[in-house]
Write a protein that holds these residues in place. Structure first.
Motif, PDB file in Angstrom:
ATOM      1  N   ARG A 111       5.250 -53.005   1.419  1.00 24.24           N
ATOM      2  CA  ARG A 111       5.267 -54.115   0.574  1.00 24.24           C
ATOM      3  C   ARG A 111       6.188 -54.209  -0.243  1.00 24.24           C
ATOM      4  O   ARG A 111       7.164 -54.912  -0.421  1.00 24.24           O
ATOM      5  CB  ARG A 111       3.789 -54.572  -0.013  1.00 24.24           C
ATOM      6  N   ARG A 156       9.018 -46.399   9.755  1.00 24.46           N
ATOM      7  CA  ARG A 156       8.199 -45.244   9.046  1.00 24.46           C
ATOM      8  C   ARG A 156       8.337 -43.926   9.708  1.00 24.46           C
ATOM      9  O   ARG A 156       8.237 -42.961   9.101  1.00 24.46           O
ATOM     10  CB  ARG A 156       6.798 -45.791   9.090  1.00 24.46           C
TER      11      ARG A 156
ATOM     12  N   LEU B 310       0.858 -67.445   2.100  1.00 25.66           N
ATOM     13  CA  LEU B 310      -0.141 -66.520   2.758  1.00 25.66           C
ATOM     14  C   LEU B 310       0.658 -65.768   4.062  1.00 25.66           C
ATOM     15  O   LEU B 310       0.493 -64.616   3.868  1.00 25.66           O
ATOM     16  CB  LEU B 310      -1.241 -67.459   3.195  1.00 25.66           C
ATOM     17  N   ARG B 313       2.824 -63.086   2.696  1.00 26.49           N
ATOM     18  CA  ARG B 313       2.065 -61.943   2.229  1.00 26.49           C
ATOM     19  C   ARG B 313       1.245 -61.069   3.429  1.00 26.49           C
ATOM     20  O   ARG B 313       1.238 -59.921   3.121  1.00 26.49           O
ATOM     21  CB  ARG B 313       0.942 -62.351   1.117  1.00 26.49           C
ATOM     22  N   PHE B 314       1.118 -61.913   4.481  1.00 28.58           N
ATOM     23  CA  PHE B 314       0.361 -61.059   5.590  1.00 28.58           C
ATOM     24  C   PHE B 314       1.463 -60.318   6.243  1.00 28.58           C
ATOM     25  O   PHE B 314       0.910 -59.136   6.892  1.00 28.58           O
ATOM     26  CB  PHE B 314      -0.242 -62.204   6.234  1.00 28.58           C
ATOM     27  N   PRO B 316       3.527 -58.010   6.036  1.00 27.08           N
ATOM     28  CA  PRO B 316       3.834 -56.481   5.727  1.00 27.08           C
ATOM     29  C   PRO B 316       2.451 -55.672   6.447  1.00 27.08           C
ATOM     30  O   PRO B 316       2.681 -54.747   7.105  1.00 27.08           O
ATOM     31  CB  PRO B 316       3.864 -55.981   4.219  1.00 27.08           C
ATOM     32  N   ALA B 317       1.450 -56.427   6.043  1.00 27.69           N
ATOM     33  CA  ALA B 317       0.032 -55.689   6.837  1.00 27.69           C
ATOM     34  C   ALA B 317       0.038 -56.038   8.244  1.00 27.69           C
ATOM     35  O   ALA B 317      -0.292 -55.026   8.927  1.00 27.69           O
ATOM     36  CB  ALA B 317      -1.030 -56.466   6.284  1.00 27.69           C
ATOM     37  N   GLU B 319       2.694 -55.963  10.365  1.00 21.39           N
ATOM     38  CA  GLU B 319       3.851 -55.349  10.683  1.00 21.39           C
ATOM     39  C   GLU B 319       3.414 -53.526  10.766  1.00 21.39           C
ATOM     40  O   GLU B 319       3.966 -53.028  11.232  1.00 21.39           O
ATOM     41  CB  GLU B 319       5.055 -55.392   9.793  1.00 21.39           C
ATOM     42  N   MET B 320       2.418 -53.416   9.752  1.00 17.66           N
ATOM     43  CA  MET B 320       1.852 -51.923   9.868  1.00 17.66           C
ATOM     44  C   MET B 320       1.312 -51.428  11.416  1.00 17.66           C
ATOM     45  O   MET B 320       1.584 -50.373  11.800  1.00 17.66           O
ATOM     46  CB  MET B 320       0.772 -51.679   8.894  1.00 17.66           C
ATOM     47  N   SER B 324       4.021 -59.173  15.004  1.00 20.37           N
ATOM     48  CA  SER B 324       4.901 -60.012  14.353  1.00 20.37           C
ATOM     49  C   SER B 324       4.118 -61.209  14.147  1.00 20.37           C
ATOM     50  O   SER B 324       3.283 -61.674  14.899  1.00 20.37           O
ATOM     51  CB  SER B 324       6.270 -60.413  15.011  1.00 20.37           C
ATOM     52  N   GLU B 343      -7.634 -70.438   0.727  1.00 22.37           N
ATOM     53  CA  GLU B 343      -6.777 -68.819   0.966  1.00 22.37           C
ATOM     54  C   GLU B 343      -7.906 -67.980   1.511  1.00 22.37           C
ATOM     55  O   GLU B 343      -7.554 -66.928   2.555  1.00 22.37           O
ATOM     56  CB  GLU B 343      -6.281 -68.235  -0.504  1.00 22.37           C
ATOM     57  N   ARG B 347      -7.044 -66.503   5.186  1.00 20.32           N
ATOM     58  CA  ARG B 347      -6.871 -64.964   5.106  1.00 20.32           C
ATOM     59  C   ARG B 347      -7.890 -64.527   6.384  1.00 20.32           C
ATOM     60  O   ARG B 347      -7.472 -63.542   6.941  1.00 20.32           O
ATOM     61  CB  ARG B 347      -7.117 -64.383   4.009  1.00 20.32           C
TER      62      ARG B 347
END
Ligand SMILES: Nc1ncnc2c1ncn2[C@@H]1O[C@H](COP(=O)(O)OP(=O)(O)O)[C@@H](O)[C@H]1O
Ligand SMILES: [Mg+2]
Lengths: 221, 446
Positions: A111, A156, B310, B313-314, B316-317, B319-320, B324, B343, B347
């Protein structure tokens, strides 16, 4: 990166700071909004981690003042309250992003990168290793003139190697950093990602070696 | 209220008309009689005993007095010693002879017209003795009728005028009496559902008990609700803070420990902390959704913007896991909704799509206006819903048989469904053509 951590719970602040330092970041802790202002007065930060409920005021007030003073440092809010409401409030008052406690540090870093990328920071985060130029924000790896896009996990993983060049990193260690703990991970999952990274490194003097029975190592810098 | 007042005004007008009419009749009769009596009296004065009988000089003043009353005709008759001596001998006599003091008046019909007659009794000296002299003076009654009618008409006009004047007055009074109530009702109705301030509207003293009761009800409601809200916030805080410390410490220990057995335990610890946090989140979100659905605190909002934010914001999570998220949204989608509920719903949908997708997957989010609805479609190419579509997945704590080792609480779709229903929208989840899952969340467009 240099973080300003604004959190009044001492235990929590200590553990977050320790965890960030472990990844090579510099962290200053402030337990109150006043302390935070004082820190901002003397040092520059890449990012502010802000708790919403503080003894001398609301995180929202800080955000409002922060924006009014048009300070550039991005703010990521750490919320612990009624999930949805707090998030919306935080974003409305001008936070760059939020994480809900407890948060995954890998996600926090992702983030931070996303926020810094949005803010257009960049050049100063470039890292070089041998003939490689690595841009974690833009998620690119340049071999000589040729730039290659990396996916998040490749970024990472490469960062892990780059933070400890020439050192052997065990598979378990890499797994712990690359995958979420609640995610089912097969034994060879890490091999898949190392394999992908090796492809992106093709043509460079730098390479990732397999150290049989021990793990992997980045060499050739 | 207004009707009653108008009815009252009408009754009063009619009553007034009747009273004036009656009074006018009486008054005109009395006036006529007085004039007629006076004329008869002056006629009696003019009766003279002369050679060869009795003569009467009709006094011009008398007749000008009488003719002033209108176009009336006059008849008279003079009797001496009970026998007519001059005038119209057939003029009807009174039933009862008047006394010497007061004239008597009576109605009669003479020559086919209604007349009013005044009779006067005097005495006259004839041949040295006093003989009774009876003078009758009759006058037709058209004038009196006309006057009475005129007066009556005036009364009618007056009554009508009063009635007409009463309409705006009634309206005004009805309104000024009702308007405080209306204003109160409006003030209460205009409030947002979350506006629980006491009512401070000026109200007439008659309404004060009502306002007081309403305010004490509002105060109690506010107490209960703020307790709920505070409780949810505090609960979240009290659960999450120690969990965060625990998770961080475990992660630090994991990083510093080289012993594989300890590391495995620490991983287990972190997993448990994550799971507790997720369950707590879901439970608190669910409670928040129920509570906010009750509050019905809708505001105009742009669904397109919310979806855009939304998804941002989502990312990065997602992409962990190298997943995509592709976003396809154009323009604005104005709706009336509670952004917190929307939301929470979206979510949970996107969270599922990411969670049940394999790494490197693609989640597609579309927001568009379709047939009067703002529709958000979330599609993934994950494990899909094979065999679990009809397992009542929207029920509380219900998880599908397809979850294997993906952690979850089974509250996600419950939250989505409740949010959709609370805002008059809809939610459907089903298999996607070509594999994966497709979830559709819609709200009515503004
Ligand atoms: N995108 C999806 N792909 C596959 N299955 C899904 C998806 N979304 C929901 N489900 C199924 O619906 C069930 C209920 O979902 P939810 O209420 O969110 O609970 P959970 O905590 O298990 O995610 C899940 O357990 C899963 O079986
Ligand atoms: Mg779910």
């Amino acid at each position: 990166m240099r973080f300003l951590l604004v959190e009044d719970n001492a235990e929590l602040a200590a553990s977050v700071a320790a965890r960030l330092k472990l990844d090579g970041h510099a962290v200053d802790s402030a337990a109150t909004l006043d302390e935070a202002e004082a820190c901002l007065g003397v040092a520059g930060y890449d990012l502010i981690l802000l708790d919403m409920m503080l003894p001398d005021g609301d995180g929202r007030d800080f955000l409002a003042r922060h924006r009014k003073a048009s300070r550039e440092t991005p703010v990521i809010v750490m919320t612990a309250r009624s999930a949805v409401t707090d998030r919306i409030d935080a974003l409305d008052t001008g936070a760059d992003d939020y994480v809900t406690k407890p948060f995954d540090f890998a996600e926090l870093e992702a983030r931070c990168r996303a926020v810094l990328r949005r803010r257009g920071g960049g050049a100063q985060t470039l890292r070089t290793y041998g003939d490689l130029t690595f841009d974690p924000l833009a998620a690119t790896l340049a071999v000589g003139e040729e730039r290659r896009e990396l996916r998040s996990r490749e970024v990472r993983l490469f960062e892990l190697f780059l933070n400890a060049p020439e050192r052997i990193l065990s598979k378990e260690h890499l797994c712990d950093r690359l995958f979420s703990f609640s995610e089912p991970v097969s034994d060879n999952a890490i091999e898949v990602y190392v394999g992908r990274l090796r492809k992106k490194l093709a043509g460079s003097r730098a390479r990732i070696e397999t150290v049989r029975g021990l793990g992997y190592r980045l060499t050739g810098g | 209220m207004l009707l009653q007042l108008l009815l009252l005004a009408a009754c009063l007008s009619v009553g007034l008309y009747a009273a004036v009419r009656l009074g006018a009749d009486r008054a005109s009769e009395a006036t006529f009689d007085a004039v007629l009596g006076a004329a008869a009296g002056s006629l009696a004065e003019e009766v003279r005993v002369a050679e060869g009988g009795i003569t009467v000089d009709l006094p011009p003043a008398t007749f000008s007095m009488l003719s002033a009353m209108g176009e009336e005709r006059i008849f008279y008759r003079v009797d001496v010693d009970g026998a007519p001596v001059t005038g119209y001998a057939d003029l009807p006599l009174p039933e009862q002879l008047p006394t010497a003091l007061a004239p008597s008046f009576y109605d009669a019909n003479y020559r086919d017209t209604d007349v009013r007659i005044a009779a006067i009794l005097r005495s006259i000296r004839i041949d040295g003795r006093a003989a009774p002299l009876l003078v009758l003076l009759a006058e037709t009654r058209q004038g009196q009728g006309a006057i009475a009618a005129r007066l009556g008409n005036r009364a009618a006009v007056l009554g009508l005028a009063i009635f007409l004047a009463a309409i705006p007055f009634s309206l005004y009074f009805a309104r000024s009496f009702l308007s405080p109530i209306d204003r109160l009702a409006e003030a209460v109705g205009r409030r947002g559902a979350r506006d629980l301030r006491p009512l401070r509207h000026p109200a007439p003293s008659e309404l004060q008990p009502f306002v007081t009761a309403l305010n004490s009800f509002i105060a109690r409601l506010r107490g209960t609700l703020s307790q709920t809200e505070t409780f949810l916030a505090e609960a979240a805080h009290h659960i999450r803070t120690p969990l965060t410390v625990m998770r961080n410490e475990a992660e630090l220990a994991l990083r510093q420990s080289g012993e594989e057995e300890t590391r495995a335990r620490l991983r287990g610890l972190i997993r448990a902390a994550d799971e507790s946090a997720r369950s707590a989140s879901q439970l608190l979100d669910h409670a928040t959704v129920l509570y906010r659905a009750e509050q019905a605190d809708w505001a105009e909002m742009d669904l397109a913007k919310l979806v855009r934010d939304l998804v941002e914001r989502f990312r990065p999570a997602a992409e962990m896991r190298d997943i995509s998220v592709r976003l396809e949204v154009r323009g604005t989608l104005p709706t009336r909704a509670d952004p917190v509920l929307v939301e929470a719903a979206l979510r949970n949908i996107i969270d599922n799509a990411v969670k049940y997708s394999a790494p490197d997957g693609l989640v597609e989010v579309m927001a568009e206006a379709v047939a009067g609805e703002a529709r958000v479609t979330v599609m993934d190419r994950g494990r899909g819903l094979a065999g679990v579509v009809d397992q009542g997945l929207k029920r509380r704590f219900r998880r599908g048989a397809n979850v294997s080792d993906v952690p979850g609480s089974g509250l996600g779709l419950t939250i989505v469904e409740e949010a959709a229903q609370a805002m008059g929208g809809s939610f459907a989840i089903g298999p996607r053509e070509g594999g994966g899952t497709c979830a559709v969340f819609s709200l009515p467009l503004l």
